[in-house]
Write a protein that holds these residues in place. Structure first.
Motif, PDB file in Angstrom:
ATOM      1  N   TYR A   4       1.116  -1.054  -0.415  1.00  0.00           N
ATOM      2  CA  TYR A   4       0.197  -0.118   0.153  1.00  0.00           C
ATOM      3  C   TYR A   4       1.148   1.019   0.140  1.00  0.00           C
ATOM      4  N   ILE A   5       0.238   2.336  -0.572  1.00  0.00           N
ATOM      5  CA  ILE A   5       0.955   3.608  -0.568  1.00  0.00           C
ATOM      6  C   ILE A   5      -0.062   4.491  -0.910  1.00  0.00           C
ATOM      7  N   ILE A   6       0.348   4.787   0.638  1.00  0.00           N
ATOM      8  CA  ILE A   6      -0.880   5.693   0.688  1.00  0.00           C
ATOM      9  C   ILE A   6      -0.181   7.388   1.227  1.00  0.00           C
ATOM     10  N   THR A   7      -1.045   8.488   0.472  1.00  0.00           N
ATOM     11  CA  THR A   7      -0.525   9.937   0.870  1.00  0.00           C
ATOM     12  C   THR A   7      -1.060  10.675   1.675  1.00  0.00           C
ATOM     13  N   GLY A   8      -0.545  11.332   2.787  1.00  0.00           N
ATOM     14  CA  GLY A   8      -1.543  11.801   3.976  1.00  0.00           C
ATOM     15  C   GLY A   8      -1.486  11.220   5.070  1.00  0.00           C
ATOM     16  N   VAL A   9      -0.592  11.070   5.377  1.00  0.00           N
ATOM     17  CA  VAL A   9      -0.511   9.959   6.554  1.00  0.00           C
ATOM     18  C   VAL A   9      -0.404  10.897   7.930  1.00  0.00           C
ATOM     19  N   SER A  10      -0.147  11.606   7.909  1.00  0.00           N
ATOM     20  CA  SER A  10       0.219  12.129   9.429  1.00  0.00           C
ATOM     21  C   SER A  10      -0.713  12.292  10.225  1.00  0.00           C
ATOM     22  N   LYS A  11      -1.732  11.878   9.624  1.00  0.00           N
ATOM     23  CA  LYS A  11      -2.757  12.463  10.518  1.00  0.00           C
ATOM     24  C   LYS A  11      -4.657  11.462   9.459  1.00  0.00           C
ATOM     25  N   GLY A  12      -6.118  11.739  10.545  1.00  0.00           N
ATOM     26  CA  GLY A  12      -7.157  11.886   9.738  1.00  0.00           C
ATOM     27  C   GLY A  12      -6.869   9.927   9.012  1.00  0.00           C
ATOM     28  N   ILE A  13      -8.080  10.477   7.794  1.00  0.00           N
ATOM     29  CA  ILE A  13      -8.099   8.930   7.585  1.00  0.00           C
ATOM     30  C   ILE A  13      -6.649   7.862   6.847  1.00  0.00           C
ATOM     31  N   GLY A  14      -6.021   8.988   6.815  1.00  0.00           N
ATOM     32  CA  GLY A  14      -4.975   8.488   6.125  1.00  0.00           C
ATOM     33  C   GLY A  14      -3.437   7.449   7.159  1.00  0.00           C
ATOM     34  N   LEU A  15      -4.186   8.463   8.048  1.00  0.00           N
ATOM     35  CA  LEU A  15      -3.415   7.853   9.484  1.00  0.00           C
ATOM     36  C   LEU A  15      -3.671   6.009   9.676  1.00  0.00           C
ATOM     37  N   GLU A  16      -5.505   6.434  10.001  1.00  0.00           N
ATOM     38  CA  GLU A  16      -5.454   5.258  10.511  1.00  0.00           C
ATOM     39  C   GLU A  16      -5.621   3.755   9.741  1.00  0.00           C
ATOM     40  N   LEU A  17      -5.433   4.193   8.333  1.00  0.00           N
ATOM     41  CA  LEU A  17      -5.912   3.577   7.253  1.00  0.00           C
ATOM     42  C   LEU A  17      -4.270   2.766   7.176  1.00  0.00           C
ATOM     43  N   PHE A  27       2.787  -4.364   3.593  1.00  0.00           N
ATOM     44  CA  PHE A  27       3.954  -3.450   3.191  1.00  0.00           C
ATOM     45  C   PHE A  27       3.481  -1.827   3.284  1.00  0.00           C
ATOM     46  N   VAL A  28       3.998  -0.812   3.778  1.00  0.00           N
ATOM     47  CA  VAL A  28       3.109  -0.131   3.299  1.00  0.00           C
ATOM     48  C   VAL A  28       4.198   1.230   3.826  1.00  0.00           C
ATOM     49  N   GLY A  30       4.206   5.586   3.441  1.00  0.00           N
ATOM     50  CA  GLY A  30       3.257   6.672   3.760  1.00  0.00           C
ATOM     51  C   GLY A  30       3.757   7.705   3.816  1.00  0.00           C
ATOM     52  N   ILE A  31       3.006   8.445   3.188  1.00  0.00           N
ATOM     53  CA  ILE A  31       3.256   9.994   2.853  1.00  0.00           C
ATOM     54  C   ILE A  31       2.931  11.406   2.684  1.00  0.00           C
ATOM     55  N   ALA A  32       4.080  12.094   3.700  1.00  0.00           N
ATOM     56  CA  ALA A  32       3.273  12.988   4.267  1.00  0.00           C
ATOM     57  C   ALA A  32       4.130  14.365   4.533  1.00  0.00           C
ATOM     58  N   ARG A  33       3.506  15.721   4.295  1.00  0.00           N
ATOM     59  CA  ARG A  33       4.541  16.431   4.909  1.00  0.00           C
ATOM     60  C   ARG A  33       5.214  16.746   6.220  1.00  0.00           C
ATOM     61  N   THR A  34       4.062  16.419   6.785  1.00  0.00           N
ATOM     62  CA  THR A  34       4.739  16.695   8.062  1.00  0.00           C
ATOM     63  C   THR A  34       5.211  15.168   9.390  1.00  0.00           C
ATOM     64  N   GLU A  35       5.809  14.601   9.471  1.00  0.00           N
ATOM     65  CA  GLU A  35       6.602  13.549  10.633  1.00  0.00           C
ATOM     66  C   GLU A  35       5.272  12.881  10.624  1.00  0.00           C
ATOM     67  N   CYS A  36       5.823  11.436  10.833  1.00  0.00           N
ATOM     68  CA  CYS A  36       4.682  10.587  11.412  1.00  0.00           C
ATOM     69  C   CYS A  36       5.001   9.145  12.017  1.00  0.00           C
ATOM     70  N   GLU A  37       5.197   9.120  13.107  1.00  0.00           N
ATOM     71  CA  GLU A  37       5.339   8.510  13.509  1.00  0.00           C
ATOM     72  C   GLU A  37       4.583   6.911  14.235  1.00  0.00           C
ATOM     73  N   LEU A  38       4.840   5.926  13.051  1.00  0.00           N
ATOM     74  CA  LEU A  38       4.296   4.387  12.526  1.00  0.00           C
ATOM     75  C   LEU A  38       5.180   4.000  12.719  1.00  0.00           C
ATOM     76  N   ASP A  39       5.730   3.306  12.906  1.00  0.00           N
ATOM     77  CA  ASP A  39       7.116   2.248  12.901  1.00  0.00           C
ATOM     78  C   ASP A  39       7.275   1.074  11.997  1.00  0.00           C
ATOM     79  N   MET A  41       5.768   0.885   8.834  1.00  0.00           N
ATOM     80  CA  MET A  41       5.300   1.439   7.648  1.00  0.00           C
ATOM     81  C   MET A  41       6.727   2.268   7.678  1.00  0.00           C
ATOM     82  N   LYS A  42       7.127   2.183   6.033  1.00  0.00           N
ATOM     83  CA  LYS A  42       7.933   3.152   5.545  1.00  0.00           C
ATOM     84  C   LYS A  42       7.596   4.738   5.353  1.00  0.00           C
ATOM     85  N   PHE A  43       8.835   5.582   6.077  1.00  0.00           N
ATOM     86  CA  PHE A  43       7.797   7.070   5.542  1.00  0.00           C
ATOM     87  C   PHE A  43       8.619   7.122   5.413  1.00  0.00           C
ATOM     88  N   ILE A  44       8.208   8.834   4.411  1.00  0.00           N
ATOM     89  CA  ILE A  44       8.889   9.606   3.012  1.00  0.00           C
ATOM     90  C   ILE A  44       8.145  10.823   3.078  1.00  0.00           C
TER      91      ILE A  44
END
Length: 241
Positions: A4-17, A27-28, A30-39, A41-44
């Motif tokens: 799964y490649i998901i944009t907007g993962v730092s909050k809201g439904i993106g984070l929940e997805l 394998f996830v 996640g892409i977001a402008r602000t930091e996302c602490e979800l170990d 997944m691979k975060f960009i």
């Protein structure tokens, strides 16, 4: 395992997805402008309004996916409701940024996804998170409505084109309903002059009719994993399922 490649993962439904598909063992990325602490997944970290970097970013993401992946799902979730205001009163700079995030970015990301995975024979799906605002006109949301309508029509075109592809990508543009997220907070913080429907959205919150991000993510994942995109068509409202 699914990717799964998901944009907007730092909050809201993106984070929940991201949380829910990671928990399921997929394998996830996640892409977001602000930091996302979800170990899990691979975060960009990336600003999707800077569109010149998106093609190379997507190529690198797909190259990083493990070889044993059986399917790819891209969820273009990132979006912004600003600028809120009647046309003739809003900032040109804010309009340009919103168009980039809501429409240009998902178009480029989808284009790269389709091109890079052209030879991949497994399941490939694109889910564009749209809005009822793309299908109805609302005063004060000229930019938001236009970008979501554009995302819907882009999805129709891709669905039509992929009918002739050797290894087709399935696509839907899905309205997720009214969700209790930061976007709703931004809407309620606007003023009636800029957004004449303000009282309606305040009432949604006070009457408890907003869906939670968790509930919405569950519905979206169930839809993605269990529905035939070709059967339901490229334009969908999750509340009908």
């Amino acid at each position: 395992m699914k990717a799964y490649i998901i944009t907007g993962v730092s909050k809201g439904i993106g984070l929940e997805l991201a949380k829910q598909v990671s928990k399921a063992g997929h394998f996830v990325v996640g892409i977001a402008r602000t930091e996302c602490e979800l170990d899990e997944m691979k975060f960009i970290q990336a600003d999707l309004s800077i569109t010149e970097n998106l093609e190379s970013m997507m190529n690198e993401i797909i190259d990083s996916v493990p070889q044993n992946i059986g399917s790819f799902t891209l969820i273009n979730n990132a979006g912004m409701v600003d600028p809120i205001g009647l046309i003739g009163t809003v900032s040109a700079e804010e309009m340009t940024k919103a168009i980039a995030v809501n429409l240009t970015a998902p178009m480029i990301i989808s284009n790269t996804f389709i091109s890079k995975l052209k030879g991949f024979e497994g399941s490939k799906r694109i889910v564009n998170i749209s809005s009822g605002a793309g299908r109805n006109a609302y005063e004060g949301w000229g930019t938001y409505c236009a970008t979501k309508a554009g995302l819907d029509h882009f999805s129709r075109v891709v669905a039509l084109e992929q009918l002739n592809a050797k290894h087709p990508v399935e696509i839907v543009s899905i309205a997720p309903g009214i969700i209790d997220t930061g976007m709703q907070e931004a809407i309620r913080a606007s003023n009636k002059e800029a957004f004449p429907l303000l009282e309606r959205f305040i009432d949604y919150k006070e009457q408890g009719v907003l869906s939670s991000p968790e509930q919405t993510a569950q519905k979206l994942i169930s839809f993605i994993e269990n529905k035939d995109f070709k059967e339901v068509g490229p334009i969908v409202d999750i509340r009908k399922f």
